[in-house]
Design a protein around this motif. Structure first.
Motif, PDB file in Angstrom:
ATOM      1  N   ALA A   1     -10.889 -16.432 -13.117  1.00 17.30           N
ATOM      2  CA  ALA A   1      -9.694 -16.226 -12.299  1.00 17.30           C
ATOM      3  C   ALA A   1     -10.062 -15.819 -10.875  1.00 17.30           C
ATOM      4  N   GLU A   2      -9.197 -16.186  -9.936  1.00 18.81           N
ATOM      5  CA  GLU A   2      -9.342 -15.744  -8.547  1.00 18.81           C
ATOM      6  C   GLU A   2      -8.304 -14.669  -8.263  1.00 18.81           C
ATOM      7  N   VAL A   3      -8.759 -13.576  -7.655  1.00 16.68           N
ATOM      8  CA  VAL A   3      -7.887 -12.463  -7.302  1.00 16.68           C
ATOM      9  C   VAL A   3      -7.949 -12.260  -5.795  1.00 16.68           C
ATOM     10  N   VAL A   4      -6.796 -12.103  -5.176  1.00 15.77           N
ATOM     11  CA  VAL A   4      -6.738 -11.783  -3.747  1.00 15.77           C
ATOM     12  C   VAL A   4      -6.481 -10.288  -3.608  1.00 15.77           C
ATOM     13  N   CYS A   5      -7.350  -9.588  -2.882  1.00 19.04           N
ATOM     14  CA  CYS A   5      -7.211  -8.157  -2.608  1.00 19.04           C
ATOM     15  C   CYS A   5      -7.182  -7.933  -1.099  1.00 19.04           C
ATOM     16  N   VAL A   6      -6.758  -6.751  -0.711  1.00 14.49           N
ATOM     17  CA  VAL A   6      -6.719  -6.388   0.705  1.00 14.49           C
ATOM     18  C   VAL A   6      -8.079  -5.856   1.133  1.00 14.49           C
ATOM     19  N   ASP A   7      -8.583  -6.364   2.220  1.00 16.68           N
ATOM     20  CA  ASP A   7      -9.843  -5.870   2.777  1.00 16.68           C
ATOM     21  C   ASP A   7      -9.640  -4.432   3.244  1.00 16.68           C
ATOM     22  N   GLY A   8     -10.356  -3.490   2.615  1.00 16.84           N
ATOM     23  CA  GLY A   8     -10.212  -2.090   2.977  1.00 16.84           C
ATOM     24  C   GLY A   8      -9.183  -1.338   2.160  1.00 16.84           C
ATOM     25  N   ASP A   9      -8.641  -1.964   1.117  1.00 16.38           N
ATOM     26  CA  ASP A   9      -7.682  -1.277   0.257  1.00 16.38           C
ATOM     27  C   ASP A   9      -8.379  -0.179  -0.532  1.00 16.38           C
TER      28      ASP A   9
ATOM     29  N   LEU B   1       1.114  -1.274  -1.568  1.00 13.31           N
ATOM     30  CA  LEU B   1       2.277  -1.527  -0.714  1.00 13.31           C
ATOM     31  C   LEU B   1       2.141  -0.767   0.597  1.00 13.31           C
ATOM     32  N   VAL B   2       1.622   0.456   0.532  1.00 10.14           N
ATOM     33  CA  VAL B   2       1.298   1.232   1.725  1.00 10.14           C
ATOM     34  C   VAL B   2      -0.188   1.555   1.656  1.00 10.14           C
ATOM     35  N   GLN B   3      -0.901   1.198   2.701  1.00  9.97           N
ATOM     36  CA  GLN B   3      -2.345   1.372   2.707  1.00  9.97           C
ATOM     37  C   GLN B   3      -2.729   2.842   2.860  1.00  9.97           C
ATOM     38  N   SER B   4      -3.680   3.269   2.036  1.00 11.32           N
ATOM     39  CA  SER B   4      -4.102   4.663   2.037  1.00 11.32           C
ATOM     40  C   SER B   4      -4.739   5.071   3.361  1.00 11.32           C
ATOM     41  N   ALA B   5      -5.617   4.261   3.899  1.00  8.72           N
ATOM     42  CA  ALA B   5      -6.385   4.649   5.081  1.00  8.72           C
ATOM     43  C   ALA B   5      -5.565   4.611   6.361  1.00  8.72           C
ATOM     44  N   THR B   6      -4.601   3.695   6.441  1.00  7.29           N
ATOM     45  CA  THR B   6      -3.891   3.465   7.704  1.00  7.29           C
ATOM     46  C   THR B   6      -2.404   3.748   7.652  1.00  7.29           C
ATOM     47  N   GLY B   7      -1.816   3.804   6.471  1.00 12.17           N
ATOM     48  CA  GLY B   7      -0.367   3.943   6.360  1.00 12.17           C
ATOM     49  C   GLY B   7       0.380   2.652   6.610  1.00 12.17           C
ATOM     50  N   ALA B   8      -0.333   1.564   6.877  1.00 10.85           N
ATOM     51  CA  ALA B   8       0.318   0.282   7.148  1.00 10.85           C
ATOM     52  C   ALA B   8       1.045  -0.220   5.905  1.00 10.85           C
TER      53      ALA B   8
END
Length: 366
Positions: free
Chosen positions: A101-109, A150-157
């Motif tokens: 399987a291919e999984v898409v994750c956020v860079d820096g999540d 949904l909300v990034q830990s490091a940036t709050g984005a």
């Protein structure tokens, strides 16, 4: 300049539910306990000490918390499973993926939403890392699942969930969102996602060790209950011994055995948040965030979490020296506004920090 932050009367009354909190700007690290949570937790310890604690009472607390969490995020209780940590929930999701399987994750999540999928590489699972603002573009015909906070830990984005959900629907990919840094200040409809995870010890102010999984209809059969134990049984008390396994037919089949002492306090905390107007909470907390952003010369983003570059840690050190509890993540200073905070906290942060150009409120590509 943002409008003055006005505290709605119900929220002003709700602030009294906390013991204190002035100068505490670290809800994204750990929430503060409510008076009701402290009372419930102490009562549990007293009952345990007297030998009066019972599994039935703990089970009732679990069900109260399950129903309250479902109410907060807009799903019925039978679509909510209990857990202990986001990483353990994500590991269940990762183990359910097919080989290759291919999984898409956020860079820096946050790693709890990344490592469980990387740990499946031995069976051909591949992880594509995309910047937060390019996650939807990274979803393609090979994508089995997209996992993101949904909300990034490091940036709050805040992720563009509309675009991610639309792209996933186009390609038949599963959406899995971590709500840990969102629920409690940002209104969330978990029913929009196939799966969500949320640890309750941050913005929901519960004891650490209580987490939740929401399961959409199509995932009830696709998700594998790899952590199944007695508490996942259709009748837990008839599921204490093998060899037969009869799991619950709803999301409870994904329950893990609860760490009993944390659940009375969790039930009390979530009952409180379930009774709040989430839109009003968002308006108040994000209003404080925008007021601080204006004070520091940062863009107002309508978020309760405000971060800015602080590579040498000097701003965080200045906040700490002024008696302000904040945090630093990924080379950025991070402050978070919750119900116990007031405009006085905005002023305290502004007064503690030296005047300088702090650049963007969020890093490029987030």
């Amino acid at each position: 300049m943002p409008a003055p932050v006005i505290v709605p009367q119900p929220l002003a009354a709700a602030r009294a539910a906390f013991v204190g909190g002035a100068g505490y700007l670290a809800a994204c690290t750990q929430g503060l306990p409510l008076r009701a949570t402290l009372s419930a937790s102490r009562a549990e310890l007293d009952a345990w000490e007297r030998g009066e604690a019972t599994p039935a009472a703990y089970g009732a607390a679990v069900e109260e918390a399950r129903a309250a969490f479902g109410s907060i995020v807009g799903v019925p209780a039978d679509r909510v499973a209990i857990g202990s940590q986001v990483s353990a929930i994500a590991a269940t999701v990762a183990a359910s993926l097919p080989d290759g399987a291919e999984v898409v994750c956020v860079d820096g999540d946050f790693s709890s939403m990344v490592f469980p999928f990387l740990a499946q590489q031995h069976r051909g699972v591949t992880v594509v890392h995309a910047p937060l603002d390019r996650v939807a573009d990274a979803i393609g015909p090979r994508t089995s699942l997209v996992a993101f906070s949904l909300v990034q830990s490091a940036t709050g984005a805040v992720a563009d969930s509309d675009a991610i959900i639309a792209a996933a629907a186009t390609h038949g990919a599963i959406t899995f969102a971590d709500l840990t840094q969102a629920v409690g200040w940002l209104p969330v409809d978990a029913s929009r996602f196939d799966l969500t995870a949320c640890h309750a010890y941050k913005w929901l102010c519960a004891p650490r060790g209580s987490a939740f999984l929401t399961v959409g209809d199509r995932m009830l059969d696709e998700l594998r209950p790899v952590q199944a134990g007695w508490f996942a049984g259709d009748d837990p008390w008839a599921s204490c011994y093998g060899p037969d396994m009869h799991l619950a037919r709803d999301a409870r089949r994904f329950d893990v055995s609860p760490a009993w002492p944390v659940w009375p306090g969790t039930a009390a905390a979530l009952a409180f948040f379930a009774g709040l107007d989430q839109v009003a909470v968002h308006a108040y907390t994000s209003g404080l965030g925008d007021a601080l952003s204006d004070r520091l010369g940062l863009p107002a983003l309508g978020q309760a979490i405000v971060t800015w570059p602080d590579a040498d840690g000097s701003d965080l050190a200045a906040l700490s020296a002024s008696g302000i509890r904040a945090s630093g993540r990924a080379g950025r200073a991070r402050v978070a506004f919750h119900l116990w905070n007031t405009p006085d906290d905005v002023a305290r942060v502004g007064d503690a920090l030296p005047a300088k150009d702090r650049g963007s409120a969020e890093p490029a590509g987030s």
